[in-house]
Design a protein around this motif. Structure first.
Motif, PDB file in Angstrom:
ATOM      1  N   ARG B  56       0.870  -1.173   0.000  1.00  0.00           N
ATOM      2  CA  ARG B  56       0.000   0.000   0.000  1.00  0.00           C
ATOM      3  C   ARG B  56       0.905   1.219   0.000  1.00  0.00           C
ATOM      4  O   ARG B  56       1.923   1.245   0.679  1.00  0.00           O
ATOM      5  N   TRP B  57       0.519   2.209  -0.754  1.00  0.00           N
ATOM      6  CA  TRP B  57       1.387   3.373  -0.952  1.00  0.00           C
ATOM      7  C   TRP B  57       0.519   4.624  -0.827  1.00  0.00           C
ATOM      8  O   TRP B  57      -0.383   4.840  -1.636  1.00  0.00           O
ATOM      9  N   VAL B  58       0.772   5.383   0.211  1.00  0.00           N
ATOM     10  CA  VAL B  58      -0.036   6.582   0.461  1.00  0.00           C
ATOM     11  C   VAL B  58       0.893   7.792   0.505  1.00  0.00           C
ATOM     12  O   VAL B  58       1.993   7.719   1.088  1.00  0.00           O
ATOM     13  N   GLN B  63       0.278  20.762   5.184  1.00  0.00           N
ATOM     14  CA  GLN B  63       0.891  21.893   5.896  1.00  0.00           C
ATOM     15  C   GLN B  63       2.370  22.039   5.528  1.00  0.00           C
ATOM     16  O   GLN B  63       3.244  22.151   6.376  1.00  0.00           O
ATOM     17  N   GLY B  64       2.624  21.966   4.260  1.00  0.00           N
ATOM     18  CA  GLY B  64       3.997  22.156   3.781  1.00  0.00           C
ATOM     19  C   GLY B  64       4.899  20.956   3.976  1.00  0.00           C
ATOM     20  O   GLY B  64       6.073  20.984   3.606  1.00  0.00           O
ATOM     21  N   LYS B  65       4.356  19.894   4.591  1.00  0.00           N
ATOM     22  CA  LYS B  65       5.172  18.711   4.824  1.00  0.00           C
ATOM     23  C   LYS B  65       4.779  17.609   3.846  1.00  0.00           C
ATOM     24  O   LYS B  65       3.602  17.479   3.495  1.00  0.00           O
ATOM     25  N   GLU B  66       5.753  16.837   3.462  1.00  0.00           N
ATOM     26  CA  GLU B  66       5.456  15.693   2.610  1.00  0.00           C
ATOM     27  C   GLU B  66       5.377  14.451   3.473  1.00  0.00           C
ATOM     28  O   GLU B  66       6.312  14.133   4.214  1.00  0.00           O
ATOM     29  N   LEU B  67       4.273  13.747   3.376  1.00  0.00           N
ATOM     30  CA  LEU B  67       4.110  12.519   4.148  1.00  0.00           C
ATOM     31  C   LEU B  67       3.962  11.357   3.184  1.00  0.00           C
ATOM     32  O   LEU B  67       3.180  11.435   2.229  1.00  0.00           O
ATOM     33  N   GLU B  68       4.695  10.300   3.432  1.00  0.00           N
ATOM     34  CA  GLU B  68       4.613   9.159   2.539  1.00  0.00           C
ATOM     35  C   GLU B  68       4.700   7.882   3.360  1.00  0.00           C
ATOM     36  O   GLU B  68       5.489   7.789   4.303  1.00  0.00           O
ATOM     37  N   ILE B 185      -5.873   3.108  -7.509  1.00  0.00           N
ATOM     38  CA  ILE B 185      -5.301   4.388  -7.106  1.00  0.00           C
ATOM     39  C   ILE B 185      -6.421   5.415  -7.014  1.00  0.00           C
ATOM     40  O   ILE B 185      -7.317   5.451  -7.860  1.00  0.00           O
ATOM     41  N   SER B 186      -6.379   6.193  -5.937  1.00  0.00           N
ATOM     42  CA  SER B 186      -7.343   7.286  -5.871  1.00  0.00           C
ATOM     43  C   SER B 186      -6.578   8.562  -5.563  1.00  0.00           C
ATOM     44  O   SER B 186      -5.781   8.616  -4.626  1.00  0.00           O
ATOM     45  N   VAL B 187      -6.804   9.547  -6.401  1.00  0.00           N
ATOM     46  CA  VAL B 187      -6.141  10.840  -6.221  1.00  0.00           C
ATOM     47  C   VAL B 187      -7.189  11.794  -5.687  1.00  0.00           C
ATOM     48  O   VAL B 187      -8.260  11.947  -6.270  1.00  0.00           O
ATOM     49  N   THR B 188      -6.887  12.385  -4.540  1.00  0.00           N
ATOM     50  CA  THR B 188      -7.884  13.259  -3.908  1.00  0.00           C
ATOM     51  C   THR B 188      -7.292  14.646  -3.698  1.00  0.00           C
ATOM     52  O   THR B 188      -6.077  14.790  -3.529  1.00  0.00           O
ATOM     53  N   PRO B 189      -8.139  15.661  -3.677  1.00  0.00           N
ATOM     54  CA  PRO B 189      -7.602  17.001  -3.424  1.00  0.00           C
ATOM     55  C   PRO B 189      -7.135  17.148  -1.978  1.00  0.00           C
ATOM     56  O   PRO B 189      -6.177  17.855  -1.704  1.00  0.00           O
ATOM     57  N   GLU B 190      -7.803  16.454  -1.039  1.00  0.00           N
ATOM     58  CA  GLU B 190      -7.420  16.535   0.366  1.00  0.00           C
ATOM     59  C   GLU B 190      -6.705  15.255   0.782  1.00  0.00           C
ATOM     60  O   GLU B 190      -7.071  14.172   0.326  1.00  0.00           O
ATOM     61  N   PRO B 191      -5.697  15.335   1.645  1.00  0.00           N
ATOM     62  CA  PRO B 191      -5.019  14.123   2.092  1.00  0.00           C
ATOM     63  C   PRO B 191      -5.932  13.235   2.931  1.00  0.00           C
ATOM     64  O   PRO B 191      -6.850  13.725   3.582  1.00  0.00           O
ATOM     65  N   ALA B 192      -5.656  11.934   2.919  1.00  0.00           N
ATOM     66  CA  ALA B 192      -6.452  10.987   3.697  1.00  0.00           C
ATOM     67  C   ALA B 192      -6.175  11.192   5.178  1.00  0.00           C
ATOM     68  O   ALA B 192      -5.070  11.547   5.579  1.00  0.00           O
ATOM     69  N   GLU B 193      -7.231  10.984   5.993  1.00  0.00           N
ATOM     70  CA  GLU B 193      -7.121  11.174   7.445  1.00  0.00           C
ATOM     71  C   GLU B 193      -5.990  10.330   8.024  1.00  0.00           C
ATOM     72  O   GLU B 193      -5.204  10.791   8.829  1.00  0.00           O
TER      73      GLU B 193
END
Lengths: 204, 316
Positions: B56-58, B63-68, B185-193
């Motif tokens: 799984r790849w999220v 807030q200016g941070k990249e989360l992966e 794959i789902s691309v969303t405008p808002e990041p997942a919770e």
């Protein structure tokens, strides 16, 4: 007697001549068919194995005459079919000419394939193909070497062999894991190296 | 007239070719940008020979941070978390550790998400055909090795979102050796919770700054006579392997896309034939040269691994 001789058939005369009953002289010669005589003499020689150097029968004359008598077949048709056959012939030659190297390549390729398969499968018989990391990690790693049995030599040898195989398997597992761990820092190292190179160039 | 046409044709061909390279490179760059800026939640599988690994790849920009987050879903599991330029590896057998780097070393070579230009010396970028992957229109970009000692890497990129849909190591015969395929794959405008939790998580301190660790004594221990074009030494040292505590002289090489590890070790007892093992694109070649064993591990053809292993000699 001579009169009698004169009246006898040429075959009889020849036969008597060969048997030595009749003296070879002008009178008897006239009665004998020379061709037949020669053949009879030859047959006799062959049967007594006196003849050496093969039988020589002159058949050229008869062949020549036979050929002369042969009716002339339709020349035009024959020439055409001959040409066709010739054409086909050249086609076959051409095909095989380019087929041959191709088939050689195919054979070479199959040999190479066998060789590659050989290299790939040979060690796999020793140890089962390693799957990637998760399998390696979940494999119990302690106690890889089985205790050697004292009961008899055969199982002991087998156990030792098994132990060796396990050792090798373990080592390969360790190598793959180490490679994965190390390659995690590879990219960072590369970036660092690049930066260092750039710096040293700037210094220059 | 014919000459003119010839020259014109040649000119057109070269410009078309140049365009081709630019657009293939551009596609790769777009992909790198997309992977770093979009909020997406994807699942993919990696097929290696008979084995299969689901991931799984999220990814989120918050807030200016990249989360992966990249996690292996089968078996004991493996979780890799990246917050900006700190990557933390959670593995079942060892304590988690962090590395200061700006991309996750997962099944996809990191270089593809960063500076692909670095590859141009030893690889060609070629545009392939279009197709439909994971339900989306995709464009194939082939990263082709300039010589046959290496594998090629093919990528299928979403023509709309520029995200990666499929990737594969391909040998010189065009066979797919190891495939990575997105299943969703789902691309969303808002990041997942779910991924926002990562922003608050505590991570172990990063490993002491990575040194360009090139141990001179280790380097002089062995001569590696042959390497494929473009491979450079990144690291060399002597250390014990984690799993079996064996000591090894270790060398790490990379050409930017693939890494090669070379181990020189004490030989195991008994007569063992040299040979290769492969799983997907990964080849392990163990060369038994009598007084020492040389093992080569990497995503390279078996023949290349064999040549490297056999070229390792004691210096005169």
């Amino acid at each position: 007697m001579t009169k009698e001789n004169l009246t006898t058939s040429p075959q009889e005369a020849a036969s008597r001549l060969l048997d030595g009953d009749l003296q070879l002289e002008h009178s008897s010669e006239g009665q004998v068919d020379t061709e037949k005589f020669a053949r009879y003499a030859q047959i006799g020689d062959v049967m007594r194995e006196a003849q050496s150097g093969g039988i020589s029968i002159d058949i050229t004359a008869s062949v020549a005459s036979a050929l002369e008598n042969e009716p002339c077949h339709s020349m035009a048709n024959e020439a055409a079919t001959l040409d066709e056959q010739h054409d086909n012939g050249t086609k076959v030659v051409k095909l095989s000419a380019w087929r041959k190297p191709l088939s050689q390549v195919a054979i070479a390729a199959s040999v190479a394939l066998v060789a590659v398969l050989g290299v790939n499968t040979m060690p796999q018989q020793n140890g089962p193909a390693i799957d990637e990391m998760p399998v390696l990690q979940s494999r119990p790693l302690a106690g890889g070497v089985a205790p050697v049995s004292f009961s008899s030599e055969q199982p002991a040898l087998q156990n030792a062999e098994q132990g060796l195989r396990d050792l090798q398997q373990q080592r390969i597992g360790a190598l793959v894991l180490e490679h994965q761990r190390q390659s995690r820092v590879a990219y960072a190292l590369q970036q660092k190296q690049k930066a260092a190179n750039q710096q040293s160039e700037e210094k220059k | 007239m014919r000459l003119l046409a010839c020259i014109l044709g040649l000119f057109l061909a070269t410009t078309v070719h140049a365009n081709d390279v630019v657009s293939a490179k551009q596609l790769l760059k777009n992909m790198a940008t997309a992977v770093h800026t979009r909020n997406f939640d994807a699942s993919f599988v990696v097929l290696k020979g008979k084995g299969m690994e689901p991931y799984r790849w999220v990814h989120a920009k918050y807030q200016g941070k990249e989360l992966e987050l990249l996690s292996l879903l089968n078996g004991a599991g493996l979780e890799i978390v990246r917050v900006d330029d700190l990557v933390t590896y959670y593995e079942p057998q060892s304590a988690p550790y962090s590395v200061k780097t700006d991309s996750i070393a997962g099944p996809i070579p990191e270089v593809l998400f960063k500076g692909v230009e670095a590859l141009l010396d030893h690889y060609d970028f070629v545009l392939g055909g279009k197709g439909r992957i994971a339900g989306r229109p995709a464009q194939l970009v082939r990263v082709e090795a300039k010589d046959d000692t290496k594998y090629n890497y093919w990528l299928w990129i979403d023509t709309q979102s520029s995200l990666l849909l499929k990737a594969a190591y391909v040998n010189q015969q065009g066979e797919l050796l190891e495939q990575l395929q997105l299943t969703h794959i789902s691309v969303t405008p808002e990041p997942a919770e779910q991924i926002l939790e990562l922003a608050q998580r505590e991570f172990p301190a990063p490993l002491p700054a990575l040194k360009l660790n090139k141990d001179e004594t280790v380097q002089s221990n062995w001569q590696i006579g042959w390497l494929p074009e473009g491979f450079k030494l990144l690291k060399s040292d002597r250390h014990k392997l984690d799993l079996n505590n064996e000591l090894a002289d270790y060398y790490l090489f990379s050409d930017g896309l693939v890494d090669i590890s070379v181990f020189v070790q004490r030989p195991l007892p008994g007569q063992r034939p040299s040979g290769a093992l492969s799983s997907g694109a990964t080849t392990v070649y163990v060369h038994n040269s009598g007084a020492y064993d040389v093992s080569v591990v990497g995503n390279i053809p078996a023949v290349t691994a064999k040549n490297i292993a056999e070229s390792v000699k004691r210096p005169l």
